[in-house]
Each structure stands twice: as structure tokens, then as C-alpha cells.
Write a protein that holds these residues in place. Structure first.
Motif, short mmCIF file in Angstrom:
data_model
loop_
_atom_site.label_atom_id
_atom_site.label_comp_id
_atom_site.label_asym_id
_atom_site.label_seq_id
_atom_site.Cartn_x
_atom_site.Cartn_y
_atom_site.Cartn_z
N ALA A 292 17.30 -41.10 0.81
CA ALA A 292 16.19 -40.19 1.09
C ALA A 292 16.59 -39.35 2.30
O ALA A 292 17.17 -39.86 3.27
CB ALA A 292 14.93 -40.98 1.39
N ALA B 170 10.11 -48.19 4.19
CA ALA B 170 10.63 -49.55 4.37
C ALA B 170 12.07 -49.43 4.84
O ALA B 170 12.95 -50.17 4.40
CB ALA B 170 10.54 -50.32 3.05
N GLY C 290 13.66 -50.04 7.57
CA GLY C 290 14.24 -50.94 8.58
C GLY C 290 14.50 -50.22 9.89
O GLY C 290 13.61 -49.56 10.45
N PRO C 291 15.72 -50.31 10.42
CA PRO C 291 16.03 -49.68 11.71
C PRO C 291 15.93 -48.15 11.68
O PRO C 291 15.89 -47.52 12.73
CB PRO C 291 17.47 -50.11 11.99
CG PRO C 291 17.80 -51.16 10.99
CD PRO C 291 16.85 -51.04 9.85
N GLU D 50 14.85 -54.12 14.26
CA GLU D 50 14.06 -52.89 14.18
C GLU D 50 12.80 -53.14 15.01
O GLU D 50 11.81 -53.67 14.56
CB GLU D 50 13.80 -52.53 12.72
CG GLU D 50 13.07 -53.51 11.82
CD GLU D 50 13.50 -54.97 11.78
OE1 GLU D 50 13.67 -55.59 12.85
OE2 GLU D 50 13.56 -55.52 10.69
N GLY E 253 13.07 -58.18 14.13
CA GLY E 253 13.98 -59.32 14.05
C GLY E 253 13.39 -60.54 13.38
O GLY E 253 14.04 -61.57 13.28
N HIS E 254 12.13 -60.45 12.89
CA HIS E 254 11.61 -61.59 12.13
C HIS E 254 11.04 -61.16 10.78
O HIS E 254 10.06 -61.71 10.29
CB HIS E 254 10.62 -62.44 12.95
CG HIS E 254 9.68 -61.70 13.86
ND1 HIS E 254 8.33 -61.66 13.67
CD2 HIS E 254 9.91 -60.98 14.98
CE1 HIS E 254 7.76 -60.95 14.63
NE2 HIS E 254 8.70 -60.52 15.44
N GLY E 255 11.70 -60.17 10.20
CA GLY E 255 11.18 -59.61 8.96
C GLY E 255 11.56 -60.35 7.70
O GLY E 255 10.87 -60.24 6.68
N PHE E 256 12.65 -61.11 7.73
CA PHE E 256 13.06 -61.80 6.51
C PHE E 256 11.99 -62.81 6.09
O PHE E 256 11.58 -62.86 4.94
CB PHE E 256 14.41 -62.50 6.72
CG PHE E 256 14.80 -63.38 5.57
CD1 PHE E 256 15.07 -62.84 4.33
CD2 PHE E 256 14.88 -64.76 5.73
CE1 PHE E 256 15.42 -63.65 3.25
CE2 PHE E 256 15.22 -65.57 4.67
CZ PHE E 256 15.49 -65.02 3.42
N MET E 257 11.50 -63.56 7.06
CA MET E 257 10.52 -64.59 6.69
C MET E 257 9.16 -63.98 6.35
O MET E 257 8.36 -64.58 5.66
CB MET E 257 10.39 -65.63 7.80
CG MET E 257 9.95 -65.11 9.12
SD MET E 257 9.98 -66.46 10.33
CE MET E 257 9.91 -65.56 11.85
C1 LIG Z 1 21.56 -60.86 13.40
C2 LIG Z 1 20.20 -60.86 12.76
C3 LIG Z 1 19.56 -62.06 12.53
C4 LIG Z 1 18.30 -62.09 11.95
N1 LIG Z 1 17.70 -63.30 11.72
C5 LIG Z 1 16.47 -63.34 11.16
C6 LIG Z 1 15.83 -64.58 10.93
O1 LIG Z 1 16.36 -65.66 11.23
N2 LIG Z 1 14.60 -64.58 10.36
C7 LIG Z 1 13.96 -63.42 10.03
O2 LIG Z 1 12.84 -63.48 9.53
N3 LIG Z 1 14.54 -62.22 10.25
C8 LIG Z 1 15.77 -62.15 10.81
N4 LIG Z 1 16.37 -60.94 11.06
C9 LIG Z 1 15.58 -59.72 10.87
C10 LIG Z 1 15.53 -59.26 9.45
O3 LIG Z 1 16.83 -59.12 8.93
C11 LIG Z 1 14.79 -57.91 9.42
O4 LIG Z 1 13.57 -58.02 10.12
C12 LIG Z 1 14.52 -57.49 7.99
O5 LIG Z 1 15.73 -57.34 7.29
C13 LIG Z 1 13.75 -56.18 7.96
O6 LIG Z 1 13.54 -55.86 6.62
P1 LIG Z 1 13.28 -54.38 6.18
O7 LIG Z 1 13.19 -54.42 4.69
O8 LIG Z 1 12.16 -53.80 6.97
O9 LIG Z 1 14.58 -53.56 6.63
P2 LIG Z 1 16.07 -53.72 6.16
O10 LIG Z 1 16.36 -55.08 5.66
O11 LIG Z 1 16.90 -53.17 7.29
O12 LIG Z 1 16.17 -52.74 4.93
C14 LIG Z 1 16.00 -51.34 5.10
C15 LIG Z 1 16.64 -50.68 3.90
O13 LIG Z 1 16.32 -49.29 3.92
C16 LIG Z 1 17.48 -48.58 3.54
N5 LIG Z 1 17.37 -47.22 4.06
C17 LIG Z 1 17.24 -46.83 5.36
N6 LIG Z 1 17.17 -45.49 5.44
C18 LIG Z 1 17.25 -45.02 4.15
C19 LIG Z 1 17.25 -43.72 3.58
N7 LIG Z 1 17.15 -42.61 4.33
N8 LIG Z 1 17.35 -43.61 2.22
C20 LIG Z 1 17.45 -44.73 1.44
N9 LIG Z 1 17.46 -45.99 1.94
C21 LIG Z 1 17.36 -46.12 3.28
C22 LIG Z 1 18.63 -49.36 4.15
O14 LIG Z 1 19.84 -49.06 3.50
C23 LIG Z 1 18.17 -50.78 3.90
O15 LIG Z 1 18.59 -51.24 2.64
C24 LIG Z 1 17.65 -60.87 11.61
C25 LIG Z 1 18.30 -59.65 11.84
C26 LIG Z 1 19.56 -59.64 12.41
C27 LIG Z 1 20.24 -58.32 12.66
#
Ligand SMILES: Cc1cc2nc3c(=O)[nH]c(=O)nc-3n(C[C@H](O)[C@H](O)[C@H](O)COP(=O)(O)OP(=O)(O)OC[C@H]3O[C@@H](n4cnc5c(N)ncnc54)[C@H](O)[C@@H]3O)c2cc1C
Length: 259
Positions: free
Chosen positions: A52, A80, A82-83, A187, A213-217
């Protein structure tokens, strides 16, 4: 009790310890692939090669997105990203306080004391966390002085700062060989809590961001609640405390226990 559960940990300096039998460990890659497979079965189409690049607006309403392979008309965009969430929100004129912060983890080669029921261990005084990973341990720690940014290269000088408190808590780690290092991005919002729901002032933009940093759960619940919001018009849980406006209204409650 803590020592009975994990004989390897040093408990002499602990005031207390907590254990929750319902806590668990999940593999993010496997979980994501399972969601993708199930969603495909139900007719969802994924386009992983398409980025996007913008949101098309008509006044205050979302009418589509720009992508690397041409525009798509849609009255609804779910952020969605993320960072990258702040950048995506900006396309619709929304100021979203989500900053990327590099976070490291390191894995060890297989270790004799690691078994299938070894719980995740968080040392609250140093912030170092450890859990089993491929027969060894994964060690993680937030670098307090890390500036915001999108750099995900591994800072190997940081390894020592992770290993030192880990070995203090589990001396058996002294003999561990490091297998790998990895850095990803948290993020992060100002209060370390997510921002969920429609962006005020923009019709058609839904936010699911800033998991700090706690989004997976949280992901399974967030997915369900956002789907309810879109399909039913409201979620089955009161998500008012996680609205974006809380920052301007000074009603944010800072989450202190982020590792
Ligand atoms: C080292 C580390 C350890 C962690 N440990 C834990 C843990 O123990 N427990 C826990 O709950 N969480 C943990 N987390 C945090 C967890 O990984 C995140 O909070 C979670 O992944 C956020 O999910 P999300 O879907 O919001 O973003 P993301 O998983 O970052 O996904 C965002 C997606 O959007 C896509 N995207 C971005 N911009 C665009 C664009 N312009 N066009 C198309 N696609 C795009 C990206 O490619 C990505 O696929 C950890 C994170 C890190 C870095």
C-alpha cells in the motif's frame, strides 16, 4: 515453589515469583500460517507482493488505496501496518503516535536443562526474558537507550548486556553457545497500549495498531473485535480505553510491565 518449578534459577534475591499454569508459548510463524490457511479456506485473498502506498480520500471519507500495482476502490481501510502504522495513518491525515523501536533476541544451542514444560522466565529487575527455543533458550531484553528507527540489524555488542542478567538468574546459561541473533521492531505508543477502533474525523479508517511489543498474544482477540466492529458496528468488549483520542484527552494509562 519457584525453585521446584525451575531448579536452575537463582531465587536467593527474590521477594516473590509468579506462575500461571494457563500461560503458554506460541510460535508466531506457525500461528500466522494457520490463520492464513484458515482464512484462504473461507475465501480470503492475500496479495503479499502488493504494498500500500497511499489512501484515497473524498473529503473525510476513505474511497480507496493506492498500491504498488495500481489503485483499489474500497470504503474501508484497516490499518494493521505494525511499526509502519503512523505513516499509513498520515495518508488519511491522522496523527497516530506509534514509533518503531528495535528489539533484540538471541538464541542458544541446545541445552541439557531445557525441556518441554520449562515455563517462560521473566526477570523483572533486569527485564531480561527467557524461554525454550529449538532445544535451547531464547534470551531477550529491551535496550533502554535505543532510539526510534527502522534499523533491524543485529547489534552484537548488545549481546553481553543480555547474557549478563540472564546468567545471573540461570547460572547454567554460562556454558551456553549462542546460535543466532535477531532484531525486530516494537510498535510503541506513549502508554505502551494498543490503539483500536475507528479514527475519529475520518470515515472508513479502522486502527489496529501500537501493540507496543505485546501484540502477538493479543492478536486473536484483536482480530475478532475489529471484525465485530466492521460487521456488527460495535465490538463485544468495551474498547473505549484504547481509543486514539485518549492521548489528546490525557486519559492514557501507562502500561509499566512491558518487557
Ligand atoms: C524481538 C521481539 C519480541 C517480541 N515478543 C513478543 C512476545 O513475547 N509476545 C507478544 O505478544 N508480542 C511480542 N512481540 C511483539 C509482536 O511481534 C507485535 O506486537 C506484533 O507482531 C504486532 O502485530 P501487527 O500485526 O500489529 O504488526 P506486524 O506483525 O508488524 O505486521 C504488520 C504487517 O504490515 C505489513 N505492512 C506494513 N506496511 C505496509 C504497507 N505499506 N503495505 C503493505 N503491507 C504493509 C508488514 O509487512 C507486516 O506484515 C515481539 C516483538 C519483537 C520485535
Amino acid at each position: 515453589d519457584a525453585r521446584r518449578k525451575v531448579p536452575e534459577i537463582v531465587v536467593d534475591d527474590l521477594l516473590g515469583a509468579t506462575f500461571c499454569a494457563q500461560d503458554g508459548l506460541g510460535n508466531p510463524h506457525e500461528v500466522t500460517q494457520a490463520y492464513v490457511a484458515r482464512a484462504r479456506e473461507r475465501g480470503v485473498r492475500f496479495d503479499f507482493q502488493r504494498s500500500a502506498t497511499g489512501i484515497r480520500m473524498d473529503g473525510e471519507s476513505v474511497v480507496g488505496i493506492e498500491t504498488s500495482q495500481g489503485p483499489i476502490d474500497t470504503p474501508l481501510v484497516i490499518n494493521a501496518a505494525g511499526p509502519h502504522a503512523a505513516e499509513v495513518a498520515k495518508w488519511a491525515g491522522v496523527d497516530l503516535p506509534v514509533l518503531p523501536f528495535r528489539r533484540h533476541c538471541f538464541t542458544t544451542q541446545p541445552l541439557p536443562f531445557v525441556h518441554d514444560r520449562l515455563p517462560m522466565i521473566v526477570d523483572m529487575s533486569s527485564g531480561v526474558y527467557m524461554h525454550r527455543e529449538s532445544g535451547g533458550m531464547l534470551l531477550g531484553l529491551a535496550k533502554a537507550d535505543e532510539p526510534p528507527g527502522f534499523d533491524t540489524s543485529v547489534d552484537w555488542d548488545f549481546l553481553e548486556r543480555v547474557v549478563e542478567p540472564a546468567v545471573r538468574r540461570i547460572p547454567a546459561l554460562e556454558a551456553a553457545e549462542i546460535a543466532n541473533g535477531w532484531a525486530g521492531l516494537y510498535e510503541t505508543t506513549p502508554d505502551h497500549n494498543a490503539v483500536l477502533g475507528p479514527a475519529a474525523g475520518v470515515r472508513g479508517l479502522m486502527l489496529a495498531n501500537g501493540f507496543s511489543g505485546h501484540g502477538f498474544m493479543q492478536a486473536p482477540a484483536v482480530g475478532q473485535l475489529i471484525a465485530e466492529w466492521v460487521v456488527d458496528g460495535r465490538p463485544s468488549l468495551d474498547l473505549h480505553p484504547l481509543r486514539l483520542e485518549r492521548f489528546a484527552e490525557r486519559e492514557a494509562m501507562v502500561e509499566a510491565n512491558v518487557i
